[in-house]
Design an enzyme around this catalytic site. Sequence first.
Site, mmCIF file in Angstrom:
data_model
loop_
_atom_site.group_PDB
_atom_site.id
_atom_site.type_symbol
_atom_site.label_atom_id
_atom_site.label_comp_id
_atom_site.label_asym_id
_atom_site.label_seq_id
_atom_site.Cartn_x
_atom_site.Cartn_y
_atom_site.Cartn_z
ATOM 1 C CB SER A 51 -1.125 0.064 1.337
ATOM 2 O OG SER A 51 -0.311 -0.133 2.447
ATOM 3 C CG HIS A 293 -1.272 3.927 4.087
ATOM 4 N ND1 HIS A 293 -1.612 3.402 5.245
ATOM 5 C CD2 HIS A 293 -0.580 2.881 3.318
ATOM 6 C CE1 HIS A 293 -1.653 1.947 5.257
ATOM 7 N NE2 HIS A 293 -1.167 1.687 4.187
#
Length: 314
Positions: A51, A293
């Site tokens: 990711s 993230h």
Amino acid sequence: MKTSVQAGVAGLLACGTLVTVVLTTRDGGDSHTGVTYSAPSKGPYVALGDSYTAGPGITDPTGTPAGCDRSAGNYPALVAAELGVKAGDFRDMSCSGATTTDLTTSQSTDDGTNPPQLRAISSTTRLITIGIGGNDIGFSSMIKRCVAMGALYQMAGSGKYFAEDAPCERNYVKGDSDTVTKKIATAGTRLTRVLNEVKRRAPEARIYVVSYPALLPADSADCGRDMSLAPGDVTFLREKEQQLNTMLRQRSSEAGAGYVDTYAPSADHNACAAQATRWIEPLVPKSPAAPVHPNARGERGMADAVLRTIRSAL
């Protein structure tokens, strides 16, 4: 003010093609380096990873399967654009949740199945980036667990933390037994096998292992509000990420691959930095991105790190 220096650098890649490097420096804290390259004439680029490579949440998902949550603004797409790689020569196989195992086997997602990522590599591939390892050690689940324990610990302590307190760390480190360190070692063994297989499939490719950017600050006391972590657990998680990156550096060096350091340039842009400058979003993102993230600024910074490494190799 903008200054530019153009330097034609003739170099032979493994495939014997000519590369021209154009350097442009730009003022402004958030602007990227402006390093651009002409792509090798026979230089397909394949991006592999999880990711942090895919960039979930930054844009609507692109490519298939949709469950991989790839962003059109992730660092592989930015690198490909800077290099001038033709659309047909760029394959982004990254997928959220991927482990090293998913590089060689199919990965099921909530919306479709991603084929083995290495399937995109062939003898004609000339550039490969790999960002993998975090899911092998369960880093996301570690953060979630530490956040949950930190929130409970904060409530129990009437909202006060003590620097030495690390309630979550004690779940992973008991005496001389450190389960995370063991998982990092196992991930390293798997990465070595992957790199050897990548070299076998694409013997003339330039291969770069991309590290993870800094998630947490050096001052552990600065992250309680945004991440609900006890300061001792901030230190624990930061040290484990650095240990993971050290493994990635060592294994890439042993395999004869390049290593891209994204940690150093992102150190002051972690999840607990100011919203206007951070590369990593906290638990509740204020900019488009998945929790903990990279946001668009982070993917741009990672792309610049990849481009700088390619430049230095030439």
